[in-house]
Design an enzyme around this catalytic site. Sequence first.
Site, PDB file in Angstrom:
ATOM      1  N   HIS A 174      -5.330 -55.736  27.286  1.00  0.00           N
ATOM      2  CA  HIS A 174      -6.682 -55.052  27.450  1.00  0.00           C
ATOM      3  C   HIS A 174      -6.580 -54.313  28.988  1.00  0.00           C
ATOM      4  O   HIS A 174      -6.298 -55.026  29.712  1.00  0.00           O
ATOM      5  CB  HIS A 174      -7.790 -55.992  27.507  1.00  0.00           C
ATOM      6  CG  HIS A 174      -9.148 -55.775  27.954  1.00  0.00           C
ATOM      7  ND1 HIS A 174      -9.943 -55.004  27.103  1.00  0.00           N
ATOM      8  CD2 HIS A 174      -9.934 -55.944  28.881  1.00  0.00           C
ATOM      9  CE1 HIS A 174     -10.794 -54.757  27.653  1.00  0.00           C
ATOM     10  NE2 HIS A 174     -11.065 -55.373  28.980  1.00  0.00           N
ATOM     11  N   ASP A 220      -8.976 -52.445  31.468  1.00  0.00           N
ATOM     12  CA  ASP A 220     -10.294 -51.933  31.804  1.00  0.00           C
ATOM     13  C   ASP A 220     -10.082 -50.530  32.297  1.00  0.00           C
ATOM     14  O   ASP A 220      -9.503 -49.920  33.139  1.00  0.00           O
ATOM     15  CB  ASP A 220     -10.875 -52.681  33.040  1.00  0.00           C
ATOM     16  CG  ASP A 220     -11.344 -54.010  32.444  1.00  0.00           C
ATOM     17  OD1 ASP A 220     -11.976 -54.169  31.203  1.00  0.00           O
ATOM     18  OD2 ASP A 220     -10.983 -54.902  33.006  1.00  0.00           O
ATOM     19  N   ASP A 227     -14.299 -57.451  25.497  1.00  0.00           N
ATOM     20  CA  ASP A 227     -14.842 -57.881  26.994  1.00  0.00           C
ATOM     21  C   ASP A 227     -16.333 -57.407  27.016  1.00  0.00           C
ATOM     22  O   ASP A 227     -16.285 -57.258  28.344  1.00  0.00           O
ATOM     23  CB  ASP A 227     -13.635 -57.587  27.791  1.00  0.00           C
ATOM     24  CG  ASP A 227     -13.722 -58.000  29.092  1.00  0.00           C
ATOM     25  OD1 ASP A 227     -14.358 -59.217  29.122  1.00  0.00           O
ATOM     26  OD2 ASP A 227     -13.590 -57.473  30.003  1.00  0.00           O
ATOM     27  N   HIS A 256     -17.351 -50.435  29.510  1.00  0.00           N
ATOM     28  CA  HIS A 256     -18.343 -51.970  29.834  1.00  0.00           C
ATOM     29  C   HIS A 256     -18.041 -52.510  31.084  1.00  0.00           C
ATOM     30  O   HIS A 256     -18.494 -53.566  31.463  1.00  0.00           O
ATOM     31  CB  HIS A 256     -17.951 -52.932  28.843  1.00  0.00           C
ATOM     32  CG  HIS A 256     -16.576 -53.342  28.794  1.00  0.00           C
ATOM     33  ND1 HIS A 256     -15.358 -52.918  28.044  1.00  0.00           N
ATOM     34  CD2 HIS A 256     -15.636 -54.299  29.678  1.00  0.00           C
ATOM     35  CE1 HIS A 256     -14.270 -53.776  28.361  1.00  0.00           C
ATOM     36  NE2 HIS A 256     -14.436 -54.244  29.191  1.00  0.00           N
TER      37      HIS A 256
END
Length: 1037
Positions: free
Chosen positions: A259, A261, A371, A576
């Site tokens: 993951h 970001d 997430d 997000h």
Amino acid sequence: MASLVLKNRRTTLERGEKFTSEQYFTRANLRGRLFGPSCPVESLSYFLTPLRTSYEKAVKEEFKPVKVGASFGPTWWTSWFRVMVTIPTAWKGEEVHFVWESDGEALVWRNSIPVQGLTKEGEKISYILTEKLTDEDPHSLELYVELACNGLFGAGQGSMISPPDPNRSFTVHRAELVVFNRAVHELLIDFEILSDMAKLLGTDNQRSYQALYTANKMVNVCDVEDPSTFAKARRLAADFFQQQNGASQHTVHAMGHCHIDTAWLWPFEETIRKCARSWASALRLMEKNPNFIFACSQAQQLQWVKCWYPVLYTQLKEYAEKGQFVTVGGTWVEMDGNLPSGESMVRQFLQGQRFFQQEFGKYCCEFWLPDTFGYSAQLPQIMQGCGVTRFLTQKLSWNLVNEFPHHTFFWEGIDGSRVLTHFPPGNSYGLHGKVAELLDTVKNNKDKGRVNDSVFLFGFGDGGGGPTQNMLDRLQRLQNTDGLPRVKQSSPETFFSILEADTTMLCTWVGELFLELHNGTYTSQAKIKKGNRKCECILRSIEVVCSLASVQKDSFEYPSAQLQHLWRLLLLNQFHDVLPGSCIQSVVEDAMKFYEEIQSRGNELLKEAIQCLLGGSVQETGKNINVLNTLSWERTEVISMPRLEGDEVLALVKVPSVGFATVTNPLVPSHPVIVTSQGDGSVLMENGILKVVFDSLGRLTSVTHLLYKRETIPEGCHGNQFVLFDDIPLYWDAWDVMDYHLETRKPISELLKPLEIVCPGGVRGSVRHSIRISDTSKIRQEIILDACCPYIKFKTEVEWHETHKFLKVEFPTTVRSLNATYEIQFGHLQRPTHQNTSWDWARFEVWGHKWADLSEHGFGVALLNDCKYGYSVHRNVMTLSLLRAPKAPDATADMGHHQFTYALMPHAGSFQEANVIQFAYNINYPLHIVPAEPSVSASCFWSAFSIQSPAIILETIKQKPSLPSMPEYRSTWVSSFLGLQHGLDVGQGPALGSGESCQQLVEPLALGDGKLEVAGVDACLVLGCFDGSQARALAST
């Protein structure tokens, strides 16, 4: 002498731990033999730059000699190193690693290709030069190391989420060649697993003791000075691991995952390099482990790598063809699941799926959003409409109050659409393949007996890094070992196909997946929230007007490429940690630049299209004007008309649906606004619909709905009451507002400037006042009541300089209802106004879009806004959240000047009957005013579309894209939505055509007999139906 039979459990456990310890007895234990001989690099030189420079430019720079132990910086700079190495010939037959230990994130380049990411935080400190040195292997090599002066999680000062320390330095601790002892590494993994099983399976499990005694035997057998003893120790471990499970054991589907970001505690640009570091490392693992499968989401990140690292991207595509690099998610970024509009969510899939299809030859079947801070109840319908039938997340494991009751289930949206949903029961997307995690996966599973498979996502995440060889080695040993679940390297397709084979036992969750945490993100970074709403609105308006202009004028070229660019910028900002406002200051600054570009270029495109559609010049001023309405209903509103003298005059106008009116003589209201100043400093305003009384602080003391003869404000209460709360969360500053903040409520009542009349009546009445929040913060507000308007509008300016405070505005009402209604994407959702259960109580702060409504039978009150998302409705008090003041990760969050508008709308009947939805749209989509050509002397009207049913919102009108391959996804739409049942009429346009029902990805699909006649527009229409449904149609000439 015979060996001891009785053994102390503690000493036996610790004996094995010390034998592999990194801290204790390393000169005598196994761990100390992991690395053999070493030699320094032949030469090390560097150059430092504040820029993120490409490899091609970097290698041309002047490099200066440097020694290990030197430090570099400041934060966000980059230090490039040229490393010359010579492998000793005496190391023939050995596995040779280049070891690099530094405080920052490093990327090794070899032969102009990024080959390995290195970071201590991600447990990667070496790059394999050769697994077995031969005479033919190159012994002298030139490597480059690109060192980013930031850590895996940015550069927080004091804690991870603190604002970045701008002056941090980053040290190179090691740069050398070493012999890596693979046999020692394998033994260390064996010992680790056996030790964990001994400790974690428990004293009532005989398998625990078997693991313990096997490890003990291995210590006895293994002589660290004699590598020939290692094989016997390994055989003992292999015999243990090969003792298999029974047929009923749970199966864990292990998937490599990283993951990343797209921006968070580091800027967007650094994410590009994080992708390169992480995915280059994943490629090395794919080369070495042919069964390893790596799942990768976010088309935007792949697009970045394609542009900045084309060779790496080509390698990724090669492994995608082999089935090891698997694209998932289907969206442009892993966006926020609450705040983007319905059309924005559709565009996330449109842009993402188009990219995956064009680049990797397939659409994604699963939505991948591990997430994000909650998930809208409209997502199942949007997913289904985009051909996505599966959903994966784990974020609800973060719930603060209630434990979510399922891990595998059907999620049903507001229209009845269902998607197969899985929450990996390891409750993480960054597992490490350890025994404890596998045991927790089985233990946590809420659907035991219903399903016997689950996903296990392993790899360092958030800041990137991804899987390591250690993780893969652990999982390889545990494929089928008695005492633990089965483990198989798997793909999302394999896993979900197994679930789909038998869903008879699965439960269904209906409605939103509300995260009981991070509900401060509905309000943090108000300027980002405003930028998002304004850009969503302007892009919609551009597409509507450009579609109409392309019909009217053959010479008009629809700006497809420019619109795609602007949409992608907006979608990027909906990541997000950006749209929620939980990012560092530099990310906020970048996001605001993107919004400025969208609005600046968007306004240019809009002006060009309006000029083509209406003629004249947007710069002209004259007596007459054209007023353009991009919404799908007729509007009667007060506007400000420009005049040649440079001033403006207020006028009441009526404009048709999706069309324009040329205004020569404004309307005269049947009931002008009356404004009366009263002796006590209060002011009364009335427009024939509402009668409103304000006190000197601008608070509502009375709001009477004249037609219904109903008072809205309870006696002794005040509407438009600003309130301030202390706002100190437990940890996640920008993310969280805690329930206890409600105990600190302080009404704001200090007057700076008393209420004064600005507009005395006629088509508009308005008053203005100012109040003091603190020594450094104040509110200035103009309150407006227009002729023919059913709501009171509050144009608000706030100068905000607070620390850990939360500003809200309250409206107590005379309405009592068990539920309030909130607008969500393409629909609405009800939530309780009481706190009967912990599930109700956890929703003390919720999200909504342009409106919220509290209604009882026959009467209600709606709260509308133009850029806010945080609400609470408790019992009879409606509250809109306005501003927060968190200090991490951005110490400057929300400081400064803010402008926003909200409105209060009492209404008879239901919110649908009162057209609350339409009035909320009106506030967000102002009429466009364009001077008419001087030759125009008479009023005229033109409408492209009109819809008789208020249940349908014509959400989007856009040009049909040209897509090469159009898969026939199952349609979720009903063809009757497109017929006369819902009254879609045609305006006074050119020759008519017909259209087909289609999917949200704008891919035509023959469905039923429904025909849609439109004004010759070769465009896509999206009909948002606020009864929980939505229809899209493709219109073609």
